[in-house]
Design a protein around this motif. Sequence first.
Motif, PDB file in Angstrom:
ATOM      1  N   UNK A  60       7.506  -2.269   6.333  1.00  0.00           N
ATOM      2  CA  UNK A  60       6.985  -1.094   6.329  1.00  0.00           C
ATOM      3  C   UNK A  60       6.458  -0.800   4.710  1.00  0.00           C
ATOM      4  N   UNK A  61       7.055  -1.535   4.020  1.00  0.00           N
ATOM      5  CA  UNK A  61       6.811  -1.251   2.398  1.00  0.00           C
ATOM      6  C   UNK A  61       5.591  -2.022   2.186  1.00  0.00           C
ATOM      7  N   UNK A  62       5.291  -2.923   2.786  1.00  0.00           N
ATOM      8  CA  UNK A  62       4.062  -3.905   2.658  1.00  0.00           C
ATOM      9  C   UNK A  62       2.860  -3.133   3.209  1.00  0.00           C
ATOM     10  N   UNK A  63       3.196  -2.567   4.081  1.00  0.00           N
ATOM     11  CA  UNK A  63       2.012  -1.648   5.025  1.00  0.00           C
ATOM     12  C   UNK A  63       1.831  -0.688   4.161  1.00  0.00           C
ATOM     13  N   UNK A  64       2.687  -0.005   3.588  1.00  0.00           N
ATOM     14  CA  UNK A  64       2.392   1.347   2.564  1.00  0.00           C
ATOM     15  C   UNK A  64       1.492   0.905   1.419  1.00  0.00           C
ATOM     16  N   UNK A  65       2.036  -0.298   1.076  1.00  0.00           N
ATOM     17  CA  UNK A  65       1.507  -0.809  -0.233  1.00  0.00           C
ATOM     18  C   UNK A  65      -0.126  -1.160  -0.075  1.00  0.00           C
ATOM     19  N   UNK A  66      -0.317  -1.814   1.014  1.00  0.00           N
ATOM     20  CA  UNK A  66      -1.616  -2.173   1.697  1.00  0.00           C
ATOM     21  C   UNK A  66      -2.589  -0.794   1.831  1.00  0.00           C
ATOM     22  N   UNK A  67      -1.742  -0.002   2.483  1.00  0.00           N
ATOM     23  CA  UNK A  67      -2.579   1.166   2.750  1.00  0.00           C
ATOM     24  C   UNK A  67      -2.964   1.791   1.442  1.00  0.00           C
ATOM     25  N   UNK A  68      -2.237   2.001   0.616  1.00  0.00           N
ATOM     26  CA  UNK A  68      -2.436   2.813  -0.875  1.00  0.00           C
ATOM     27  C   UNK A  68      -3.422   2.129  -1.435  1.00  0.00           C
TER      28      UNK A  68
END
Length: 77
Positions: A60-68
């Motif tokens: 989830x943290x990786x996804x959020x980082x990529x989304x940002x």
Amino acid sequence: MTIDERLDRLTERHEALTQSGDLLLRESQEQTRQISEHTRQIGEHTRQVGALRDARAALLQIVRTHENRISGLEGQP
């Protein structure tokens, strides 16, 4: 009924009770063994669920980082 007959009956009853007690003891020991094994398995499953929860949080943290990052590249706030 003679005393010898009574003694024989008492001896038979005693032997039957002893066998029943032994059987109950063995069954109890087997149940205790099974409970211990189930407790071990529950502990292992709990550990695995914890590991999955941690992996999910990391993803989830990786996804959020990529989304940002994608939002930043697209010029979105």
